[in-house]
Design a protein around this motif. Structure first.
Motif, PDB file in Angstrom:
ATOM      1  N   VAL A 261       0.842  -1.198   0.000  1.00  0.00           N
ATOM      2  CA  VAL A 261       0.000   0.000   0.000  1.00  0.00           C
ATOM      3  C   VAL A 261       0.879   1.251   0.000  1.00  0.00           C
ATOM      4  CG1 VAL A 261      -1.686   1.334   1.321  1.00  0.00           C
ATOM      5  CG2 VAL A 261      -1.926  -1.150   1.135  1.00  0.00           C
ATOM      6  N   GLY A 262       0.557   2.176  -0.892  1.00  0.00           N
ATOM      7  CA  GLY A 262       1.325   3.408  -1.006  1.00  0.00           C
ATOM      8  C   GLY A 262       2.433   3.339  -2.032  1.00  0.00           C
ATOM      9  N   LYS A 263       2.702   2.149  -2.555  1.00  0.00           N
ATOM     10  CA  LYS A 263       3.754   1.999  -3.553  1.00  0.00           C
ATOM     11  C   LYS A 263       3.153   2.000  -4.954  1.00  0.00           C
ATOM     12  CE  LYS A 263       6.786  -0.564  -0.427  1.00  0.00           C
ATOM     13  NZ  LYS A 263       7.577  -1.809  -0.220  1.00  0.00           N
ATOM     14  N   SER A 264       4.000   2.181  -5.944  1.00  0.00           N
ATOM     15  CA  SER A 264       3.515   2.183  -7.322  1.00  0.00           C
ATOM     16  C   SER A 264       3.096   0.777  -7.724  1.00  0.00           C
ATOM     17  CB  SER A 264       4.597   2.698  -8.269  1.00  0.00           C
ATOM     18  OG  SER A 264       5.664   1.768  -8.369  1.00  0.00           O
ATOM     19  N   VAL A 265       2.181   0.704  -8.679  1.00  0.00           N
ATOM     20  CA  VAL A 265       1.713  -0.595  -9.158  1.00  0.00           C
ATOM     21  C   VAL A 265       2.871  -1.398  -9.744  1.00  0.00           C
ATOM     22  CG1 VAL A 265       0.319  -1.694 -10.954  1.00  0.00           C
ATOM     23  CG2 VAL A 265      -0.669   0.105  -9.539  1.00  0.00           C
ATOM     24  N   GLU A 266       3.730  -0.742 -10.492  1.00  0.00           N
ATOM     25  CA  GLU A 266       4.864  -1.434 -11.103  1.00  0.00           C
ATOM     26  C   GLU A 266       5.750  -2.088 -10.050  1.00  0.00           C
ATOM     27  OE1 GLU A 266       8.507  -0.492 -14.270  1.00  0.00           O
ATOM     28  OE2 GLU A 266       7.326   1.134 -13.387  1.00  0.00           O
ATOM     29  N   SER A 267       6.054  -1.340  -8.988  1.00  0.00           N
ATOM     30  CA  SER A 267       6.898  -1.872  -7.923  1.00  0.00           C
ATOM     31  C   SER A 267       6.204  -3.002  -7.180  1.00  0.00           C
ATOM     32  CB  SER A 267       7.266  -0.748  -6.949  1.00  0.00           C
ATOM     33  OG  SER A 267       7.967  -1.257  -5.835  1.00  0.00           O
ATOM     34  N   ALA A 268       4.898  -2.848  -6.915  1.00  0.00           N
ATOM     35  CA  ALA A 268       4.150  -3.868  -6.181  1.00  0.00           C
ATOM     36  C   ALA A 268       4.055  -5.166  -6.977  1.00  0.00           C
ATOM     37  CB  ALA A 268       2.758  -3.342  -5.848  1.00  0.00           C
ATOM     38  N   LEU A 269       3.807  -5.063  -8.276  1.00  0.00           N
ATOM     39  CA  LEU A 269       3.707  -6.264  -9.108  1.00  0.00           C
ATOM     40  C   LEU A 269       5.029  -7.025  -9.136  1.00  0.00           C
ATOM     41  CD1 LEU A 269       1.637  -4.950 -12.158  1.00  0.00           C
ATOM     42  CD2 LEU A 269       0.836  -6.347 -10.249  1.00  0.00           C
ATOM     43  N   GLU A 270       6.111  -6.292  -9.277  1.00  0.00           N
ATOM     44  CA  GLU A 270       7.422  -6.938  -9.327  1.00  0.00           C
ATOM     45  C   GLU A 270       7.737  -7.656  -8.015  1.00  0.00           C
ATOM     46  OE1 GLU A 270      12.130  -5.739 -10.116  1.00  0.00           O
ATOM     47  OE2 GLU A 270      10.537  -4.222 -10.214  1.00  0.00           O
ATOM     48  N   ARG A 271       7.390  -7.016  -6.908  1.00  0.00           N
ATOM     49  CA  ARG A 271       7.679  -7.628  -5.603  1.00  0.00           C
ATOM     50  C   ARG A 271       6.873  -8.901  -5.394  1.00  0.00           C
ATOM     51  NH1 ARG A 271       9.221 -10.178  -2.378  1.00  0.00           N
ATOM     52  NH2 ARG A 271       9.621  -9.824  -0.143  1.00  0.00           N
ATOM     53  N   VAL A 272       5.602  -8.893  -5.754  1.00  0.00           N
ATOM     54  CA  VAL A 272       4.754 -10.062  -5.532  1.00  0.00           C
ATOM     55  C   VAL A 272       5.153 -11.211  -6.451  1.00  0.00           C
ATOM     56  CG1 VAL A 272       2.396 -10.941  -5.685  1.00  0.00           C
ATOM     57  CG2 VAL A 272       2.824  -8.710  -4.664  1.00  0.00           C
ATOM     58  N   ARG A 273       5.511 -10.914  -7.673  1.00  0.00           N
ATOM     59  CA  ARG A 273       5.897 -11.972  -8.608  1.00  0.00           C
ATOM     60  C   ARG A 273       7.152 -12.706  -8.155  1.00  0.00           C
ATOM     61  NH1 ARG A 273       4.588  -8.067 -13.715  1.00  0.00           N
ATOM     62  NH2 ARG A 273       2.369  -8.614 -13.940  1.00  0.00           N
TER      63      ARG A 273
ATOM     64  N   THR B  27      -0.923   4.331  -7.876  1.00  0.00           N
ATOM     65  CA  THR B  27      -0.554   4.073  -6.482  1.00  0.00           C
ATOM     66  C   THR B  27      -1.509   3.059  -5.862  1.00  0.00           C
ATOM     67  OG1 THR B  27       0.285   6.326  -6.272  1.00  0.00           O
ATOM     68  CG2 THR B  27      -0.146   5.122  -4.229  1.00  0.00           C
ATOM     69  N   VAL B  28      -0.949   2.093  -5.151  1.00  0.00           N
ATOM     70  CA  VAL B  28      -1.755   1.055  -4.504  1.00  0.00           C
ATOM     71  C   VAL B  28      -2.446   1.635  -3.270  1.00  0.00           C
ATOM     72  CG1 VAL B  28      -1.718  -1.180  -3.330  1.00  0.00           C
ATOM     73  CG2 VAL B  28      -0.251  -0.783  -5.330  1.00  0.00           C
ATOM     74  N   CYS B  29      -3.767   1.471  -3.220  1.00  0.00           N
ATOM     75  CA  CYS B  29      -4.554   1.933  -2.067  1.00  0.00           C
ATOM     76  C   CYS B  29      -4.981   0.772  -1.167  1.00  0.00           C
ATOM     77  CB  CYS B  29      -5.802   2.676  -2.543  1.00  0.00           C
ATOM     78  SG  CYS B  29      -5.479   4.268  -3.322  1.00  0.00           S
ATOM     79  N   PHE B  30      -5.381  -0.324  -1.792  1.00  0.00           N
ATOM     80  CA  PHE B  30      -5.868  -1.483  -1.040  1.00  0.00           C
ATOM     81  C   PHE B  30      -5.247  -2.752  -1.611  1.00  0.00           C
ATOM     82  CE2 PHE B  30      -9.300   1.675  -1.509  1.00  0.00           C
ATOM     83  CZ  PHE B  30      -9.438   2.080  -0.188  1.00  0.00           C
ATOM     84  N   GLU B  31      -5.163  -3.774  -0.775  1.00  0.00           N
ATOM     85  CA  GLU B  31      -4.655  -5.068  -1.226  1.00  0.00           C
ATOM     86  C   GLU B  31      -5.398  -6.182  -0.496  1.00  0.00           C
ATOM     87  OE1 GLU B  31      -0.802  -4.940   1.799  1.00  0.00           O
ATOM     88  OE2 GLU B  31      -0.497  -4.964  -0.367  1.00  0.00           O
ATOM     89  N   MET B  32      -5.637  -7.268  -1.202  1.00  0.00           N
ATOM     90  CA  MET B  32      -6.277  -8.435  -0.604  1.00  0.00           C
ATOM     91  C   MET B  32      -5.504  -9.665  -1.061  1.00  0.00           C
ATOM     92  SD  MET B  32     -10.260  -9.684  -0.744  1.00  0.00           S
ATOM     93  CE  MET B  32     -10.197  -9.981  -2.504  1.00  0.00           C
ATOM     94  N   ALA B  33      -4.973 -10.421  -0.103  1.00  0.00           N
ATOM     95  CA  ALA B  33      -4.112 -11.553  -0.424  1.00  0.00           C
ATOM     96  C   ALA B  33      -4.729 -12.865   0.055  1.00  0.00           C
ATOM     97  CB  ALA B  33      -2.744 -11.362   0.212  1.00  0.00           C
ATOM     98  N   THR B  34      -4.551 -13.897  -0.751  1.00  0.00           N
ATOM     99  CA  THR B  34      -4.911 -15.263  -0.375  1.00  0.00           C
ATOM    100  C   THR B  34      -3.633 -16.094  -0.408  1.00  0.00           C
ATOM    101  OG1 THR B  34      -5.368 -15.942  -2.654  1.00  0.00           O
ATOM    102  CG2 THR B  34      -7.181 -14.939  -1.419  1.00  0.00           C
ATOM    103  N   LEU B  35      -3.762 -17.406  -0.240  1.00  0.00           N
ATOM    104  CA  LEU B  35      -2.582 -18.268  -0.255  1.00  0.00           C
ATOM    105  C   LEU B  35      -1.942 -18.347  -1.631  1.00  0.00           C
ATOM    106  CD1 LEU B  35      -3.802 -21.218   2.002  1.00  0.00           C
ATOM    107  CD2 LEU B  35      -2.250 -19.343   2.608  1.00  0.00           C
TER     108      LEU B  35
END
Length: 261
Positions: free
Chosen positions: A41-53, A76-84
């Motif tokens: 949350v608060g990071k750019s979409v590009e950075s968030a996608l790279e980190r999760v992958r 900018t990422v505002c919300f996130e929902m994660a599963t397994l």
């Protein structure tokens, strides 16, 4: 943990270890659990996608507002929902505030009314809600220019007009122009006026009169006056010329219509 247990078993197997190690087709499988990516949350979409992958999880991203637009990498990422197995990001355009909840309208700030404030106070009040805040003179025959009060030469000038109407939603941080006058001067009733009317190209000085060239003078005479006074003509001084003719008023004819008898 599985590796530790295997080592303990190997150490405790004694003489049978050699037989177990030499057994053909023996395999050892270790399953790694994806490590968590941490909050993005608060990071750019590009950075968030790279980190999760990097964690091996699948990832998707959608518009956090009610506009349902396709997010870009600079959002900018505002919300996130994660599963397994998957992470879902909700994002807004760069510079936009996050809605209170996923799928709601972006709460853009509204343009305040800065009329009557000094230029310095107006710049401070607008803050990061707008782009560049430029000052210009409210009168056409005065000059003023500064951006974001950087020079400070017009800090105490009074704001008369603002290019963005008060109450307007400030989407994407628009630039604002403030028209102002010196501290103790009165604001013009509208833009485009001159502080000194004589500088206005359309100004006409009522006290100034065009010099008289004599063409419009009226000395009381007229074309009809030529028949009166000494300048007029009469039968006594009439000269018919070589071709003859009647004097002014017509020729005298003593005979009645039909001729004389």
């Amino acid at each position: 943990m599985a590796v530790v247990l295997l080592l303990l078993l190997l150490r405790s197997c004694g003489d049978d270890c050699d037989d177990a190690a030499s057994t053909p087709n023996a395999t050892l499988t270790i399953t790694a659990t994806p490590s968590p990516a941490g909050s993005q949350v608060g990071k750019s979409v590009e950075s968030a996608l790279e980190r999760v992958r990097q964690t091996g999880l699948s990832v998707v991203v959608h518009d956090a507002s009610d506009r349902d637009e396709k997010p870009g990498g600079d959002w900018t990422v505002c919300f996130e929902m994660a599963t397994l197995s998957k992470v879902d990001f909700a994002a807004v355009p760069d510079g936009a505030p996050c809605p209170k909840k996923d799928g709601q309208r972006i709460p853009w700030p509204k343009m305040p009314n800065v009329k009557g404030a000094t230029y310095a106070d107006a710049v401070e009040k607008l803050g990061d809600a707008v782009g560049a805040v430029t000052i210009e003179a409210a009168y056409e025959d005065e000059a003023a220019y500064d951006t974001n009060n950087e020079a400070g030469d017009y800090a105490n000038w009074k704001v008369c007009f603002q290019s963005v109407k008060a109450g307007t939603r400030l989407a994407q941080e628009p630039d604002v122009i403030l028209h102002a006058v010196e501290k103790d001067d009165a604001c013009p009733s509208s833009k485009g006026l001159y502080k000194n009317p004589k500088y206005d190209p359309d100004y006409l000085d009522r006290e100034y009169a065009e010099p008289d060239d004599g063409t419009s003078a009226d000395d009381g005479s007229s074309a009809d006056d030529g028949s009166s006074g000494d300048s007029g003509s009469s039968e006594e001084d009439y000269y018919p010329g070589d071709k003859g003719g009647c004097p002014p008023g017509g020729c005298y004819n003593p005979c009645p219509p039909g001729g004389c008898r």
